[in-house]
Design an enzyme around this catalytic site. Structure first.
Site: not given
Lengths: 456, 284
Positions: A313, A356
């Site tokens: 993140c 991601e």
């Protein structure tokens, strides 16, 4: 003019927009035709105001799924969809507040609005006819098409329909609307799964150093008297001027790691806090002054990533956005990756990193900018031929990301039976300018850090 | 202009691609195909020149985001007492381990109860109350540890094991009257019975891995069976590690203004970093 009673046969519910999730789209009846403008009210001759009011009150309370125009903070009316509603404590039959989603914008702008912000004349009554979607050439209902368009606009492409629906179901309404964090009071963007004890409040107060969160300001002030932390727990691994980067191990600082995740989730849409923080490292970027090291953003990274994600993140807190911190975080995460490669030597040749997925809209923009700068800098200087694989080896950027970047810039052409890379300096410079230069530099001489190392 | 209707072969990432600086490079009169292609490319380039492509900038400006304001009490609440050390900050142990810090913060119901408790007379300060609740939690956790009933994940309600007299004995040093202690203990026990879990977050077990409730978070991750274990190598402040760092920075080369880096001569990276030493001379 006297007050107007709502019609005794309340037809509001039935006449309005059907549930989005209902596969069998019913044609909704036209509200306006049911309330005849010729009907007289008790005041005598119907004026335009009276029948208009009766028409409007007939549609109340609005059903979830209704589409209507709503006055946004810019003073203008924008199309919204009603996501949720709640009765106000006044007890008036039609006194509701509505949680709306602005269909032109990302879900982070969703909010509770009052009835007076809605233009009831614009309540949509739609006969859901079939239209042809230009992109896929599929025939579908207008409703289905709009849903797909909205998904596309908001950058949810990478989630399949089922996960998207599931995700939206339990995150559809923001629970915490505002937070206080250090110097700023910030409006939140998305739902975050705080412990159930926090379901009853809409504002949280965070200690800006240890990230403990509290429901009342007094509780925070009391906490500040005892909290002696002036920076993130963990090691400082980079310092350049007033900018510092701290590395926090989720296993050693579990509560801090969890607090950071709760906080970050308020500003990240498609991330979940499914698993614990033990297996993550958190890199917290701070601006330092005589009050301490203040978090401006962070990124997280799995200690071991199966899919070669070098970043899980990434977030720059809203008050610090558009100042170059996001670019810095991306560049920093990439420098770390290069260090990992260098440390691991030839054993890991061909090692690459990629963030991601799914990436948020802002995240994708930042990454595209970063990849553009790195790749085009190389293309400008490189002599001779080059393969995508070589570019990947030099930069540790995944081949797919390189390809998608070059293709989106239309720099890969196919001619004379082969692919070529267009590197017209004027074109490259224009793209580089659009990608944005500047931002904060990563001075590698100021990085003191050792990556995880394989043992045995 | 006729429409190109061929389908290019999929791109092979290992194949070296020519870098074309100028479209003139590809202009030749040999085959009609190439002329057509180059015409199209030229048209595309012209179009490119006309339309100012700033998609990313435009999009960024158009993404509206929620807002923020400055907190007016900030400068009063946060003191200017931070002195940044000259060397990089090293982590000390987590506060919990050091044992002194009161990890618990009073929540709304605690504050409300205390206000009620203190109605006639200020019997207990919030700080003292907070410290007592914290210690009760820690003592109860220890009692459950001794009894061997600590569970790794939250499956069933977690009962209170700590008895009043044990609490009173352990908290003698707190200099609190017995009656007050008894009231606080009673309040805490009742709260624990309602919550069915510890009230101090650090002591709350995580939800089980197979819990499907999307509102529950931070499940323990199943450890994959690994042949190799990785450990974090703590940076040592010695000559060796700094030498290693220097060697690494020789390979990770900044491009232009220290902003983005690339790996210099990636195929030249060998088992022994020292072999790159002679390449360093060619660096600039």
């Amino acid at each position: 003019m006297g007050s107007l009673d709502p019609p005794s046969n309340s037809q509001g519910g039935k006449a309005l927009i059907h549930d989005d999730d209902d596969e069998n789209h019913r044609a909704a009846s036209d509200v306006r035709s049911e309330l005849s403008p010729a009907a007289n009210d008790s005041a005598g001759t119907p004026t335009e105001n009276d029948s208009s009011k009766r028409r409007k009150s007939g549609v109340l309370p609005l059903e979830v799924g209704t589409r209507v125009m709503c006055r946004w903070r810019d003073g203008k009316y924008h199309p919204v969809k009603v996501i949720e509603r709640r009765k106000m404590s006044s007890g008036e039959p039609n006194d509701y507040e509505y949680y709306v989603h602005y269909t032109e914008f990302n879900r982070r702008l969703d909010e509770w609005v009052k009835l007076e912000q809605l233009d009831l004349d614009s309540v949509e009554t739609v006969v859901d006819e079939k239209v042809e979607d230009k992109v896929t050439s599929l025939k579908m209902t207008r409703h289905q098409k709009r849903k797909i368009d909205e998904i596309h606009v908001e950058g949810h492409e990478e989630l399949d329909a089922a996960s998207l629906r599931e995700h939206e179901e339990f995150t559809k309404v923001k629970n915490i609307a505002t937070i206080e964090l250090g110097r700023y009071e910030i409006e939140t963007w998305y739902f975050s799964p705080f412990p159930p004890e926090y379901n009853d409040c809409t504002k949280l107060y965070f200690c800006e150093f240890c990230l403990s969160f509290m429901k009342r300001k007094e509780q925070l002030q009391r906490h500040m008297k005892k909290c002696d932390l002036k920076h993130p727990p963990g090691d400082e691994i980079y310092r350049s001027g007033t900018l510092s980067m701290f590395e926090v191990d989720g296993k050693k600082n579990k509560v801090y790691g969890q607090n950071l995740c709760y906080l970050a989730k308020l500003f990240l849409d498609h991330k979940t806090l499914y698993y614990d923080v033990d297996l993550f490292l958190f890199y917290v970027l701070c601006e330092c002054d005589d009050r301490g090291c203040h978090m401006v953003g962070y990124f997280s990274k799995e200690k071991h990533s199966e899919e070669s994600y070098n970043l899980a993140c990434i977030l720059t807190l809203p008050p610090y956005q558009r100042k170059g911190y996001g670019k810095f975080l991306i560049a920093f995460s990439n420098v770390m990756l290069l260090y990992e490669i260098a440390y691991e030597l030839s054993k890991k040749e061909g090692k690459v990193g990629t963030p991601e997925r799914p990436l948020s809209d802002l995240g994708l923009l930042s990454y595209r900018g970063y990849w553009t700068r790195v790749l085009l800098d190389i293309l400008k200087k490189h002599k001779g031929n080059i393969s995508i694989k070589e570019l990947s080896d030099m930069t540790a950027i995944k081949a797919e990301d390189i390809l998608s970047t070059l293709q989106s810039l239309e720099l890969i052409q196919y001619r004379k039976g082969q692919h070529v890379i267009c590197a017209d300096p004027k074109v490259l410079d224009r793209h580089l300018k659009a990608a944005g230069r500047g931002g904060l530099e990563v001075d590698v001489s100021k990085l003191i850090w050792t990556p995880y190392k394989e043992q045995g | 202009m006729s429409r190109l209707s061929f389908r290019p072969r999929p791109l092979d990432i290992h194949k070296k691609l020519p870098i074309v600086k100028s479209f003139k490079d590809f202009e030749d009169d040999e085959a009609p195909t190439s002329t057509r292609n180059s015409q199209i490319l030229r048209l595309a380039a012209e179009a490119d020149n006309e339309v100012h492509h700033v998609p990313s900038k435009k999009l960024a400006a158009e993404i509206p985001t929620p807002q923020f304001v400055v907190v007016d009490t900030y400068e009063r609440d946060y003191s200017r007492s931070f002195c940044q050390p000259t060397s990089y900050i090293r982590a000390r142990g987590a506060r919990a381990e050091l044992g002194e810090f009161v990890e618990y913060d009073l929540d709304n119901e605690d504050e409300d109860w205390l206000e009620e408790f203190n109605t006639d007379k200020k019997i207990l300060t919030p700080e003292k109350f907070e410290a007592l609740l914290f210690k009760l939690e820690v003592l109860d956790h220890k009692a459950r540890e001794r009894a061997g009933v600590i569970i790794p994940t939250l499956g069933s309600p977690i009962p209170v094991l700590l008895q009043l007299d044990a609490a009173v004995e352990s908290l003698q040093t707190q200099a609190v009257q017995y009656a007050v202690l008894e009231s606080v203990y009673g309040y805490w026990k009742e709260k624990r019975e309602r919550w069915q879990k510890p009230i101090l977050r650090r002591l709350q077990p995580p939800p089980p891995v197979n819990d499907t409730n999307p509102y529950n978070v931070f499940r323990p991750r199943e450890k994959a069976h690994r042949l190799h274990t990785r450990r974090m190598q703590r940076r040592e402040n010695n000559v060796q590690s700094f030498e290693k760092l220097r060697q690494v920075t020789a390979i990770v080369v900044p491009m232009g203004g220290l902003y983005e880096c690339s790996i210099r001569h990636p195929h030249a990276i060998s088992n022994n970093l020292d072999e790159d030493e002679d390449e360093e001379e060619n660096r600039h």
